[in-house]
Design a protein around this motif. Structure first.
Motif, PDB file in Angstrom:
ATOM      1  N   SER A 282      -0.493  15.935   3.903  1.00 24.00           N
ATOM      2  CA  SER A 282       0.268  16.133   2.674  1.00 24.00           C
ATOM      3  C   SER A 282      -0.057  15.073   1.655  1.00 24.00           C
ATOM      4  O   SER A 282      -0.106  15.328   0.453  1.00 24.00           O
ATOM      5  CB  SER A 282       1.765  16.119   2.971  1.00 24.00           C
ATOM      6  N   THR A 283      -0.317  13.839   2.102  1.00 22.40           N
ATOM      7  CA  THR A 283      -0.659  12.739   1.199  1.00 22.40           C
ATOM      8  C   THR A 283      -1.978  13.026   0.495  1.00 22.40           C
ATOM      9  O   THR A 283      -2.131  12.794  -0.697  1.00 22.40           O
ATOM     10  CB  THR A 283      -0.779  11.407   1.957  1.00 22.40           C
ATOM     11  N   ARG A 284      -2.953  13.556   1.219  1.00 20.50           N
ATOM     12  CA  ARG A 284      -4.268  13.854   0.643  1.00 20.50           C
ATOM     13  C   ARG A 284      -4.130  14.935  -0.429  1.00 20.50           C
ATOM     14  O   ARG A 284      -4.791  14.893  -1.478  1.00 20.50           O
ATOM     15  CB  ARG A 284      -5.241  14.302   1.719  1.00 20.50           C
ATOM     16  N   PHE A 285      -3.245  15.926  -0.184  1.00 17.64           N
ATOM     17  CA  PHE A 285      -3.054  16.957  -1.190  1.00 17.64           C
ATOM     18  C   PHE A 285      -2.406  16.402  -2.435  1.00 17.64           C
ATOM     19  O   PHE A 285      -2.753  16.805  -3.551  1.00 17.64           O
ATOM     20  CB  PHE A 285      -2.188  18.112  -0.632  1.00 17.64           C
ATOM     21  N   VAL A 286      -1.474  15.466  -2.267  1.00 15.11           N
ATOM     22  CA  VAL A 286      -0.808  14.845  -3.414  1.00 15.11           C
ATOM     23  C   VAL A 286      -1.817  14.088  -4.247  1.00 15.11           C
ATOM     24  O   VAL A 286      -1.827  14.133  -5.482  1.00 15.11           O
ATOM     25  CB  VAL A 286       0.328  13.902  -2.945  1.00 15.11           C
ATOM     26  N   ILE A 287      -2.705  13.347  -3.605  1.00 17.66           N
ATOM     27  CA  ILE A 287      -3.733  12.562  -4.315  1.00 17.66           C
ATOM     28  C   ILE A 287      -4.705  13.485  -5.008  1.00 17.66           C
ATOM     29  O   ILE A 287      -5.100  13.268  -6.137  1.00 17.66           O
ATOM     30  CB  ILE A 287      -4.446  11.612  -3.337  1.00 17.66           C
TER      31      ILE A 287
ATOM     32  N   LYS B  16       0.850  -1.200   0.000  1.00 16.92           N
ATOM     33  CA  LYS B  16       0.000   0.000   0.000  1.00 16.92           C
ATOM     34  C   LYS B  16       0.879   1.241   0.000  1.00 16.92           C
ATOM     35  O   LYS B  16       1.493   1.594   1.004  1.00 16.92           O
ATOM     36  CB  LYS B  16      -0.935  -0.004   1.211  1.00 16.92           C
ATOM     37  N   LYS B  17       0.915   1.931  -1.145  1.00 22.74           N
ATOM     38  CA  LYS B  17       1.696   3.154  -1.273  1.00 22.74           C
ATOM     39  C   LYS B  17       0.822   4.401  -1.190  1.00 22.74           C
ATOM     40  O   LYS B  17       1.325   5.503  -0.973  1.00 22.74           O
ATOM     41  CB  LYS B  17       2.455   3.155  -2.602  1.00 22.74           C
ATOM     42  N   TYR B  18      -0.468   4.227  -1.447  1.00 22.58           N
ATOM     43  CA  TYR B  18      -1.392   5.355  -1.442  1.00 22.58           C
ATOM     44  C   TYR B  18      -2.552   5.056  -0.489  1.00 22.58           C
ATOM     45  O   TYR B  18      -2.861   3.894  -0.210  1.00 22.58           O
ATOM     46  CB  TYR B  18      -1.905   5.639  -2.848  1.00 22.58           C
ATOM     47  N   VAL B  19      -3.202   6.118  -0.022  1.00 19.84           N
ATOM     48  CA  VAL B  19      -4.209   5.976   1.019  1.00 19.84           C
ATOM     49  C   VAL B  19      -5.382   5.106   0.588  1.00 19.84           C
ATOM     50  O   VAL B  19      -5.853   4.255   1.341  1.00 19.84           O
ATOM     51  CB  VAL B  19      -4.718   7.370   1.457  1.00 19.84           C
ATOM     52  N   PHE B  20      -5.867   5.276  -0.637  1.00 18.01           N
ATOM     53  CA  PHE B  20      -7.080   4.576  -1.044  1.00 18.01           C
ATOM     54  C   PHE B  20      -6.835   3.418  -2.015  1.00 18.01           C
ATOM     55  O   PHE B  20      -7.776   2.880  -2.582  1.00 18.01           O
ATOM     56  CB  PHE B  20      -8.077   5.576  -1.682  1.00 18.01           C
ATOM     57  N   LEU B  21      -5.587   3.051  -2.220  1.00 19.99           N
ATOM     58  CA  LEU B  21      -5.256   1.975  -3.153  1.00 19.99           C
ATOM     59  C   LEU B  21      -4.353   0.936  -2.496  1.00 19.99           C
ATOM     60  O   LEU B  21      -3.477   1.282  -1.696  1.00 19.99           O
ATOM     61  CB  LEU B  21      -4.543   2.528  -4.391  1.00 19.99           C
TER      62      LEU B  21
ATOM     63  N   PRO C  89      -0.911   3.947   4.295  1.00 22.56           N
ATOM     64  CA  PRO C  89       0.065   3.317   3.402  1.00 22.56           C
ATOM     65  C   PRO C  89       1.096   2.504   4.172  1.00 22.56           C
ATOM     66  O   PRO C  89       1.456   2.850   5.297  1.00 22.56           O
ATOM     67  CB  PRO C  89       0.703   4.516   2.683  1.00 22.56           C
ATOM     68  N   THR C  90       1.599   1.473   3.551  1.00 17.99           N
ATOM     69  CA  THR C  90       2.509   0.538   4.212  1.00 17.99           C
ATOM     70  C   THR C  90       3.714   1.225   4.816  1.00 17.99           C
ATOM     71  O   THR C  90       4.110   0.965   5.940  1.00 17.99           O
ATOM     72  CB  THR C  90       2.983  -0.523   3.204  1.00 17.99           C
ATOM     73  N   ALA C  91       4.337   2.147   4.073  1.00 16.13           N
ATOM     74  CA  ALA C  91       5.552   2.800   4.546  1.00 16.13           C
ATOM     75  C   ALA C  91       5.301   3.585   5.822  1.00 16.13           C
ATOM     76  O   ALA C  91       6.111   3.588   6.744  1.00 16.13           O
ATOM     77  CB  ALA C  91       6.101   3.724   3.455  1.00 16.13           C
ATOM     78  N   TYR C  92       4.140   4.262   5.918  1.00 12.76           N
ATOM     79  CA  TYR C  92       3.836   5.065   7.097  1.00 12.76           C
ATOM     80  C   TYR C  92       3.563   4.174   8.294  1.00 12.76           C
ATOM     81  O   TYR C  92       3.947   4.477   9.410  1.00 12.76           O
ATOM     82  CB  TYR C  92       2.631   5.969   6.813  1.00 12.76           C
ATOM     83  N   ILE C  93       2.899   3.061   8.044  1.00 13.68           N
ATOM     84  CA  ILE C  93       2.642   2.123   9.138  1.00 13.68           C
ATOM     85  C   ILE C  93       3.954   1.575   9.670  1.00 13.68           C
ATOM     86  O   ILE C  93       4.179   1.477  10.872  1.00 13.68           O
ATOM     87  CB  ILE C  93       1.733   0.978   8.657  1.00 13.68           C
ATOM     88  N   ALA C  94       4.869   1.254   8.755  1.00 11.86           N
ATOM     89  CA  ALA C  94       6.160   0.713   9.171  1.00 11.86           C
ATOM     90  C   ALA C  94       6.929   1.747   9.980  1.00 11.86           C
ATOM     91  O   ALA C  94       7.515   1.440  11.016  1.00 11.86           O
ATOM     92  CB  ALA C  94       6.969   0.289   7.939  1.00 11.86           C
ATOM     93  N   ALA C  95       6.927   3.018   9.518  1.00 13.59           N
ATOM     94  CA  ALA C  95       7.628   4.079  10.242  1.00 13.59           C
ATOM     95  C   ALA C  95       7.029   4.275  11.623  1.00 13.59           C
ATOM     96  O   ALA C  95       7.731   4.481  12.613  1.00 13.59           O
ATOM     97  CB  ALA C  95       7.565   5.373   9.437  1.00 13.59           C
ATOM     98  N   TYR C  96       5.716   4.199  11.700  1.00 12.64           N
ATOM     99  CA  TYR C  96       5.018   4.338  12.970  1.00 12.64           C
ATOM    100  C   TYR C  96       5.445   3.253  13.954  1.00 12.64           C
ATOM    101  O   TYR C  96       5.742   3.518  15.115  1.00 12.64           O
ATOM    102  CB  TYR C  96       3.515   4.284  12.710  1.00 12.64           C
ATOM    103  N   GLU C  97       5.530   2.008  13.443  1.00 13.17           N
ATOM    104  CA  GLU C  97       5.887   0.902  14.317  1.00 13.17           C
ATOM    105  C   GLU C  97       7.330   1.011  14.791  1.00 13.17           C
ATOM    106  O   GLU C  97       7.644   0.702  15.940  1.00 13.17           O
ATOM    107  CB  GLU C  97       5.677  -0.435  13.572  1.00 13.17           C
ATOM    108  N   VAL C  98       8.236   1.445  13.899  1.00 12.51           N
ATOM    109  CA  VAL C  98       9.638   1.608  14.291  1.00 12.51           C
ATOM    110  C   VAL C  98       9.767   2.649  15.383  1.00 12.51           C
ATOM    111  O   VAL C  98      10.441   2.459  16.392  1.00 12.51           O
ATOM    112  CB  VAL C  98      10.494   2.003  13.063  1.00 12.51           C
ATOM    113  N   GLU C  99       9.099   3.802  15.187  1.00 13.33           N
ATOM    114  CA  GLU C  99       9.154   4.880  16.171  1.00 13.33           C
ATOM    115  C   GLU C  99       8.534   4.443  17.497  1.00 13.33           C
ATOM    116  O   GLU C  99       9.054   4.732  18.574  1.00 13.33           O
ATOM    117  CB  GLU C  99       8.427   6.114  15.618  1.00 13.33           C
ATOM    118  N   LYS C 100       7.436   3.697  17.393  1.00 15.24           N
ATOM    119  CA  LYS C 100       6.750   3.242  18.600  1.00 15.24           C
ATOM    120  C   LYS C 100       7.628   2.272  19.384  1.00 15.24           C
ATOM    121  O   LYS C 100       7.730   2.344  20.610  1.00 15.24           O
ATOM    122  CB  LYS C 100       5.432   2.583  18.199  1.00 15.24           C
ATOM    123  N   THR C 101       8.308   1.381  18.655  1.00 16.23           N
ATOM    124  CA  THR C 101       9.203   0.415  19.308  1.00 16.23           C
ATOM    125  C   THR C 101      10.364   1.135  19.967  1.00 16.23           C
ATOM    126  O   THR C 101      10.760   0.825  21.090  1.00 16.23           O
ATOM    127  CB  THR C 101       9.733  -0.586  18.261  1.00 16.23           C
TER     128      THR C 101
END
Length: 268
Positions: A263-268, A136-141, A226-238
């Motif tokens: 910012s993601t919503r504006f890009v879309i 998942k690279k984009y919010v709705f896809l 998106p996958t990348a944001y979830i991963a970043a969130y988990e790293v920071e949380k850990t």
């Protein structure tokens, strides 16, 4: 009169129709009879894919010979019978590989007559590294990716939801120098196409010629980041847990995540 003229006759030929790669050994047997206790000029041969593909020859009472494709792949000490004219009629192939798939013909002959029978054998490979993941690279896809490698014979692949193949799915297939296939399929799904709280997707991989089918499933929940944001969130949380124990997410990280989503919503 006719019966007396036939010196050899094949009663049955046994060749396993399907063999999976990794099998320790397979036995190809050619059961024949003679109407003479010692028919003159008895010769027993095995051919692979036609009369030009001689792979095995036995002339009693000599030792058998392995030729061509099967050289180095047959147990020459294997005896299927204690009878002198039957001992080496079968061949024991060790660790068969996909290149041994084809038609095997047993030919038994003498100075008087000849008989032959043919059977097919398919050595198939169910493959490895079969996986089905979400990207998942984009919010709705979300992109569904299914792939496997080292398959034989030619595979078929599909991605479906509720039993219906996804029309937007695109596949790619390649063959390596060993004749093995690698296959992948991708399908992009929009959140608006998922009308339930979650959707179960199934990737089906099959080898039709080998009557082999397997599948993998994945469950998608619309609205995930998106996958990348979830991963970043988990790293920071850990990292935060390691530094401060079980403290809640910091205000700074919350602001960062909100900024990213805006910012993601504006890009879309």
């Amino acid at each position: 009169m006719y019966t007396e003229c036939i010196a050899v006759n094949i009663q049955r030929i046994e060749v396993p129709p399907l063999v999976e790669v990794g099998t320790e050994a397979v036995i190809l047997d050619c059961q024949y009879k003679t109407n003479n206790s010692s028919p003159p000029g008895l010769v027993m041969k095995w051919f692979f894919n036609g009369s030009s593909g001689l792979v095995y020859q036995w002339i009693p009472p000599l030792r058998p010979q392995v030729i061509g494709l099967l050289k180095g792949k047959v147990d020459l000490d294997f005896r299927i019978s204690g009878e002198p004219l039957q001992a080496y009629r079968a061949i024991k192939i060790l660790k068969p590989t996909t290149d041994l798939s084809g038609n095997y013909t047993c030919v038994v002959s003498s100075f008087i007559e000849e008989d032959r029978q043919t059977r097919p054998m398919l050595v198939y490979s169910p493959g490895k590294n079969f996986h089905f993941v979400q990207e998942k690279k984009y919010v709705f896809l979300v992109t569904l990716i299914c792939a496997a490698e080292d398959l034989y014979p030619k595979p078929e692949i599909s991605i479906s939801a509720q039993g219906n193949p996804l029309k937007q799915a695109v596949s790619e297939m390649k063959m390596n120098s060993w004749g093995l296939y690698a296959v992948s399929m991708k399908a992009v799904v929009h959140d608006d196409d998922v009308t339930t709280p979650y959707e179960k997707f199934t990737c089906t991989l099959s080898l039709p010629s080998a009557n082999f089918t397997t599948n993998r499933t994945t469950i998608y929940y619309p609205g995930l980041m998106p996958t990348a944001y979830i991963a970043a969130y988990e790293v920071e949380k850990t990292h935060e847990r390691h530094s401060n124990g079980n403290l809640p997410l910091s205000r700074k990280l919350t602001v960062q995540l909100l900024s990213v989503l805006i910012s993601t919503r504006f890009v879309i």
